[in-house]
Design a protein around this motif. Structure first.
Motif, PDB file in Angstrom:
ATOM      1  N   THR A 129       0.843  -1.198   0.000  1.00 28.59           N
ATOM      2  CA  THR A 129       0.000   0.000   0.000  1.00 28.59           C
ATOM      3  C   THR A 129       0.877   1.247   0.000  1.00 28.59           C
ATOM      4  N   PRO A 130       0.635   2.211  -0.883  1.00 26.57           N
ATOM      5  CA  PRO A 130       1.422   3.446  -0.888  1.00 26.57           C
ATOM      6  C   PRO A 130       1.434   4.108   0.486  1.00 26.57           C
ATOM      7  N   GLY A 131       2.634   4.474   0.944  1.00 29.11           N
ATOM      8  CA  GLY A 131       2.768   5.101   2.248  1.00 29.11           C
ATOM      9  C   GLY A 131       3.111   4.133   3.356  1.00 29.11           C
ATOM     10  N   PHE A 132       3.070   2.825   3.061  1.00 26.53           N
ATOM     11  CA  PHE A 132       3.392   1.811   4.061  1.00 26.53           C
ATOM     12  C   PHE A 132       4.679   1.092   3.635  1.00 26.53           C
ATOM     13  N   ALA A 133       5.791   1.552   4.143  1.00 27.86           N
ATOM     14  CA  ALA A 133       7.053   0.884   3.857  1.00 27.86           C
ATOM     15  C   ALA A 133       7.091  -0.446   4.594  1.00 27.86           C
ATOM     16  N   LYS A 134       8.182  -1.191   4.383  1.00 24.78           N
ATOM     17  CA  LYS A 134       8.274  -2.531   4.962  1.00 24.78           C
ATOM     18  C   LYS A 134       8.113  -2.510   6.475  1.00 24.78           C
ATOM     19  N   ALA A 135       8.871  -1.632   7.158  1.00 25.87           N
ATOM     20  CA  ALA A 135       8.826  -1.592   8.619  1.00 25.87           C
ATOM     21  C   ALA A 135       7.450  -1.143   9.112  1.00 25.87           C
ATOM     22  N   LYS A 136       6.904  -0.108   8.478  1.00 27.18           N
ATOM     23  CA  LYS A 136       5.592   0.369   8.921  1.00 27.18           C
ATOM     24  C   LYS A 136       4.525  -0.671   8.623  1.00 27.18           C
ATOM     25  N   GLY A 137       4.628  -1.342   7.474  1.00 26.55           N
ATOM     26  CA  GLY A 137       3.663  -2.390   7.139  1.00 26.55           C
ATOM     27  C   GLY A 137       3.661  -3.496   8.170  1.00 26.55           C
ATOM     28  N   GLU A 138       4.853  -3.898   8.612  1.00 20.84           N
ATOM     29  CA  GLU A 138       4.938  -4.934   9.644  1.00 20.84           C
ATOM     30  C   GLU A 138       4.315  -4.464  10.954  1.00 20.84           C
ATOM     31  N   GLN A 139       4.574  -3.205  11.297  1.00 19.65           N
ATOM     32  CA  GLN A 139       4.013  -2.656  12.532  1.00 19.65           C
ATOM     33  C   GLN A 139       2.481  -2.647  12.490  1.00 19.65           C
ATOM     34  N   VAL A 140       1.934  -2.191  11.371  1.00 17.72           N
ATOM     35  CA  VAL A 140       0.479  -2.114  11.254  1.00 17.72           C
ATOM     36  C   VAL A 140      -0.139  -3.510  11.236  1.00 17.72           C
ATOM     37  N   TRP A 141       0.473  -4.435  10.506  1.00 22.03           N
ATOM     38  CA  TRP A 141      -0.048  -5.808  10.470  1.00 22.03           C
ATOM     39  C   TRP A 141      -0.017  -6.420  11.862  1.00 22.03           C
ATOM     40  N   HIS A 142       1.029  -6.093  12.631  1.00 20.09           N
ATOM     41  CA  HIS A 142       1.127  -6.586  14.011  1.00 20.09           C
ATOM     42  C   HIS A 142       0.000  -6.001  14.864  1.00 20.09           C
ATOM     43  N   GLN A 143      -0.280  -4.720  14.663  1.00 24.26           N
ATOM     44  CA  GLN A 143      -1.379  -4.087  15.408  1.00 24.26           C
ATOM     45  C   GLN A 143      -2.717  -4.732  15.060  1.00 24.26           C
ATOM     46  N   PHE A 144      -2.926  -5.009  13.780  1.00 25.59           N
ATOM     47  CA  PHE A 144      -4.167  -5.654  13.362  1.00 25.59           C
ATOM     48  C   PHE A 144      -4.293  -7.042  14.003  1.00 25.59           C
ATOM     49  N   SER A 145      -3.183  -7.749  14.094  1.00 23.78           N
ATOM     50  CA  SER A 145      -3.214  -9.081  14.689  1.00 23.78           C
ATOM     51  C   SER A 145      -3.517  -9.017  16.179  1.00 23.78           C
ATOM     52  N   LEU A 146      -2.892  -8.044  16.866  1.00 22.95           N
ATOM     53  CA  LEU A 146      -3.144  -7.888  18.299  1.00 22.95           C
ATOM     54  C   LEU A 146      -4.593  -7.508  18.581  1.00 22.95           C
ATOM     55  N   ALA A 147      -5.212  -6.767  17.647  1.00 21.57           N
ATOM     56  CA  ALA A 147      -6.600  -6.340  17.861  1.00 21.57           C
ATOM     57  C   ALA A 147      -7.528  -7.535  18.025  1.00 21.57           C
ATOM     58  N   ARG A 148      -7.226  -8.639  17.383  1.00 23.47           N
ATOM     59  CA  ARG A 148      -8.071  -9.838  17.509  1.00 23.47           C
ATOM     60  C   ARG A 148      -8.193 -10.292  18.965  1.00 23.47           C
ATOM     61  N   LYS A 149      -7.198  -9.947  19.790  1.00 21.12           N
ATOM     62  CA  LYS A 149      -7.182 -10.395  21.181  1.00 21.12           C
ATOM     63  C   LYS A 149      -7.775  -9.367  22.144  1.00 21.12           C
ATOM     64  N   GLN A 150      -8.281  -8.271  21.593  1.00 17.82           N
ATOM     65  CA  GLN A 150      -8.898  -7.259  22.447  1.00 17.82           C
ATOM     66  C   GLN A 150     -10.170  -7.817  23.093  1.00 17.82           C
ATOM     67  N   PRO A 151     -10.504  -7.354  24.305  1.00 15.67           N
ATOM     68  CA  PRO A 151     -11.709  -7.839  24.984  1.00 15.67           C
ATOM     69  C   PRO A 151     -12.969  -7.571  24.166  1.00 15.67           C
ATOM     70  N   PHE A 152     -13.991  -8.300  24.449  1.00 17.44           N
ATOM     71  CA  PHE A 152     -15.264  -8.188  23.741  1.00 17.44           C
ATOM     72  C   PHE A 152     -15.816  -6.760  23.772  1.00 17.44           C
ATOM     73  N   VAL A 153     -15.745  -6.105  24.946  1.00 19.19           N
ATOM     74  CA  VAL A 153     -16.346  -4.771  25.067  1.00 19.19           C
ATOM     75  C   VAL A 153     -15.643  -3.765  24.152  1.00 19.19           C
ATOM     76  N   ARG A 154     -14.335  -3.962  23.894  1.00 14.81           N
ATOM     77  CA  ARG A 154     -13.633  -3.062  22.981  1.00 14.81           C
ATOM     78  C   ARG A 154     -14.182  -3.196  21.559  1.00 14.81           C
ATOM     79  N   TRP A 155     -14.496  -4.408  21.155  1.00 20.88           N
ATOM     80  CA  TRP A 155     -15.050  -4.622  19.817  1.00 20.88           C
ATOM     81  C   TRP A 155     -16.456  -4.032  19.703  1.00 20.88           C
TER      82      TRP A 155
END
Length: 561
Positions: A463-489
């Motif tokens: 995606t334009p604007g997402f370099a390798k390091a930033k892409g990894e960081q964002v993908w990691h954040q998206f993965s961690l979001a799956r583990k957020q408590p129910f009320v956060r969702w």
């Protein structure tokens, strides 16, 4: 405010970057706009000089006059950098002319002026009205308003009633001419916090209209010039102090470089003073003989004004945004202006209704300042363009139950929902702001607000604007979001409850949410009948139900059967 000797263009040079681009006007419109502003400034001048009334704050007047000059240059009109002072009817001749003071834009300009000059002194630029005091045989015999610098009004009767002005003097002052500023006396005035308080207009009003003795007692005097007085500044201020003018000695400091001047300027801007100020004046100790003084010819002194607390900004466009709840907000896009160290290009106007009340259109000039936490705000509309063409706001079709799914008309509310869910109090998706969401949505069109959960690391990095390091960081954040408590969702889905209320509900699954009745929601903190009805409508929404099923398919905690 309207110091006729001008040099006004130097006053605001630091902000001309916001006015460097000429308006895109036809010749006819340019002529009309310039003429209208010229006439308005002329009316303000008349009010000030003839009635002693400032119809507009000094800063606004100064900035609009610079704006007028910019327009004139853009469209080939003749430019007069000096305000045209109306005939004020002054008949009393000054024994020594008032030269006025040239205003410098910044520290660099001050350094250039100082080059080759010595015996320099700095004083606060007291904000009041200028006056000549004439002493003969030890008695105050005349007080003359500045007027045009050569002639002014006879204020003797009024000034003789001001207790702060010595009525008798002795020694070298017994036969002397003094120039100074009559000001409104203050206790602990901090310019940075309190601003100008329209002090100059108040003083002019007291002196030009019939006022009681109590009003005159509120005035003070600051002597800034003793033409043909002692050539040594220390002797000059000592004798003035002994004669009953102590402020001159107290607030006249020797300076040898621009840093010292800047220090004094900052000090007097931020500490308590007995008067209102609008900058500093730097002057040579040795002055020309008084017979050589002429209006606009005082090259031995200059002023360096304080930065304006508010700036006049040109409205370039009106834009609309739709928040996550469907509320339409209006933002004014501005030609950049500097407020403190902040470059301001946008300011929030508020709701559509508030925008209509402000009556702001592209081409208008608005006064902008910084509110708490450095947030730009609109103080007032100071000049309206003759062309009142305004954009049409979006149809009022959005609400808290719209735009969970992406459509052409839902673009703004859809993005607002994404930005909301990424905040720290919801899913905490660090590293993805509004620009990031727009880039991801443009490259990988989302079907709904949770489509990003299906993105792969490779897709994000491509995606334009997402370099390798930033892409990894964002993908990691998206993965961690799956583990957020129910009320956060549930918060991310936009349930119309506050987070404390949702936490107090104790629900831990979608099934529990559906099982709760309206009466139950009413009992939660900060909820009540209206909010409870909104929760039931939200749970019944087909789009919300579809999102809950999709999250269940993604195995998000609390949504799986």
């Amino acid at each position: 405010m309207k110091v006729w000797m001008g040099m006004l263009m130097g006053l605001l040079l630091w902000q001309t970057q916001s006015w460097a681009v000429c308006p895109v006007w036809t010749a006819t419109r340019a002529k009309a706009e310039i003429s209208r502003l010229q006439q308005q400034i002329s009316r303000w001048d008349d009010d000030y000089w003839q009635k002693g009334v400032s119809s507009v704050p000094d800063g606004v007047y100064d900035q609009l006059r610079v704006r007028l000059t910019q327009w004139q240059r853009c469209f080939g009109d003749s430019v007069t950098s000096e305000p045209v002072m109306p005939a004020i009817g002054g008949t009393t001749v000054h024994p020594v002319a008032h030269t006025g003071v040239r205003k410098l834009a910044d520290k660099r300009a001050m350094q250039q002026w100082m080059h080759g000059r010595n015996d320099l002194w700095v004083q606060p630029k007291v904000d009041g009205v200028a006056v000549t005091l004439v002493y003969q045989k030890g008695r105050l015999t005349q007080a003359i308003s500045r007027g045009d610098g050569l002639k002014g009004e006879d204020w003797t009767a009024k000034v003789q009633q001001i207790p702060a002005v010595p009525q008798t003097v002795a020694g070298a002052l017994a036969d002397s001419v003094l120039q100074g500023e009559i000001f409104l006396r203050q206790e602990g005035h901090i310019q940075q916090k309190m601003g100008g308080m329209n002090a100059r207009s108040k003083v002019a009003g007291i002196l030009m209209r019939k006022e009681s003795a109590s009003a005159l007692r509120s005035l003070g005097i600051f002597i800034w010039a003793w033409p043909d007085g002692p050539s040594v500044m220390t002797e000059r201020v000592e004798q003035l102090s002994a004669a009953g003018f102590p402020l001159t000695q107290q607030y006249t400091l020797p300076v040898s470089n621009s840093d010292a001047i800047e220090d004094a300027r900052n000090l007097w801007w931020t500490t308590a003073l007995p008067f209102v100020t609008d900058g500093v004046v730097v002057r040579r100790g040795k002055e020309p003989e008084a017979r050589h003084w002429l209006p606009g010819q005082g090259d031995w002194l200059v002023a360096w004004k304080y930065p304006p607390v508010a700036q006049v900004a040109d409205v370039q466009a009106i834009q609309f945004s739709v928040g996550k709840s469907g509320k339409i907000s209006v933002v004014a896009s501005l030609a950049p202006v500097m407020l403190d160290d902040k470059r301001v290009q946008r300011v929030n106007v508020g709701s559509v209704r508030r925008w209509e009340e402000w009556d702001i259109a592209p081409g208008d000039q608005i006064l902008v300042s910084l509110a708490g936490q450095g947030i730009p705000r609109i103080d007032e509309v100071v000049w309206r363009s003759s062309d009142r063409t305004k954009p049409v706001p979006p149809a009022d079709r959005f609400n808290s139950l719209t735009c969970y799914f992406a459509t052409a008309v839902c673009q703004e509310q859809f993005i607002s929902r994404l930005v909301w869910m990424g905040t720290a109090g919801v899913l905490g998706l660090d590293g993805v702001g509004e620009a990031g969401w727009r880039a991801l949505h443009q490259r990988h069109p989302f079907g709904h607000i949770f489509s990003w959960l299906g993105l792969t690391l490779e897709q994000i990095q491509n995606t334009p604007g997402f370099a390798k390091a930033k892409g990894e960081q964002v993908w990691h954040q998206f993965s961690l979001a799956r583990k957020q408590p129910f009320v956060r969702w549930v918060m991310a889905m936009g349930i119309p409850l506050t987070q404390p209320a949702l936490n107090a509900s104790g629900v831990s699954s979608w099934r529990e949410l559906l099982d709760r009745k309206e009466q139950y929601w009413q009992q939660l903190p900060a909820t009540g009948p209206r909010r409870a009805r909104q929760v039931m409508e939200w749970l019944a929404s087909s789009e919300v139900k579809a999102l809950s099923r999709w999250l269940a398919a993604q195995h998000i905690e609390g949504f799986t059967p």
